[in-house]
Motif scaffolding. Structure first.
Motif, PDB file in Angstrom:
ATOM      1  N   GLU A   4     -15.728  -8.884   4.452  1.00 40.03           N
ATOM      2  CA  GLU A   4     -15.102 -10.072   5.029  1.00 40.03           C
ATOM      3  C   GLU A   4     -16.127 -11.189   5.211  1.00 40.03           C
ATOM      4  O   GLU A   4     -15.859 -12.347   4.878  1.00 40.03           O
ATOM      5  CB  GLU A   4     -14.464  -9.734   6.372  1.00 40.03           C
ATOM      6  N   PHE A   8     -16.167 -14.800   3.288  1.00 40.40           N
ATOM      7  CA  PHE A   8     -16.228 -16.021   4.086  1.00 40.40           C
ATOM      8  C   PHE A   8     -17.381 -16.900   3.594  1.00 40.40           C
ATOM      9  O   PHE A   8     -17.218 -18.102   3.376  1.00 40.40           O
ATOM     10  CB  PHE A   8     -16.424 -15.628   5.555  1.00 40.40           C
ATOM     11  N   ASP A  12     -17.317 -20.641   1.704  1.00 43.42           N
ATOM     12  CA  ASP A  12     -18.125 -21.784   2.164  1.00 43.42           C
ATOM     13  C   ASP A  12     -18.974 -22.331   1.020  1.00 43.42           C
ATOM     14  O   ASP A  12     -19.041 -23.546   0.824  1.00 43.42           O
ATOM     15  CB  ASP A  12     -19.040 -21.371   3.316  1.00 43.42           C
ATOM     16  N   ARG A  33     -12.126 -23.858   8.765  1.00 44.44           N
ATOM     17  CA  ARG A  33     -12.817 -22.616   9.113  1.00 44.44           C
ATOM     18  C   ARG A  33     -13.819 -22.797  10.246  1.00 44.44           C
ATOM     19  O   ARG A  33     -14.025 -21.879  11.037  1.00 44.44           O
ATOM     20  CB  ARG A  33     -13.531 -22.048   7.886  1.00 44.44           C
TER      21      ARG A  33
END
Length: 73
Positions: A4, A8, A12, A33
């Motif tokens: 995860e 993420f 980005d 986010r």
């Protein structure tokens, strides 16, 4: 790093590349986010939600300008 967290981080990275290439909507994805956590941190630090909101906005504006300018150097 968990899957995860890696996912993420990859999102980005992809959004930052898109932003640097001039794709402004990538900033919206980054803000979705990161803005809540940034705002909460600033609100706790500054003890003022209005100042925190202003500073969070200024942070993303500066980030946008830096990302856009990185391709023009």
């Amino acid at each position: 790093m968990s899957n995860e967290a890696a996912e993420f981080e990859e999102r980005d990275r992809a959004d930052m590349v898109r932003l640097a290439a001039g794709h402004g909507p990538a900033l919206n994805d980054l803000m979705e986010r990161h803005a809540p956590k940034l705002f909460n941190y600033l609100a706790r630090s500054l003890q003022d939600e209005n100042d925190a909101a202003d500073l969070a906005q200024e942070t993303f504006v500066a980030f946008f300008r830096t990302g856009r300018n990185s391709t023009h150097e």
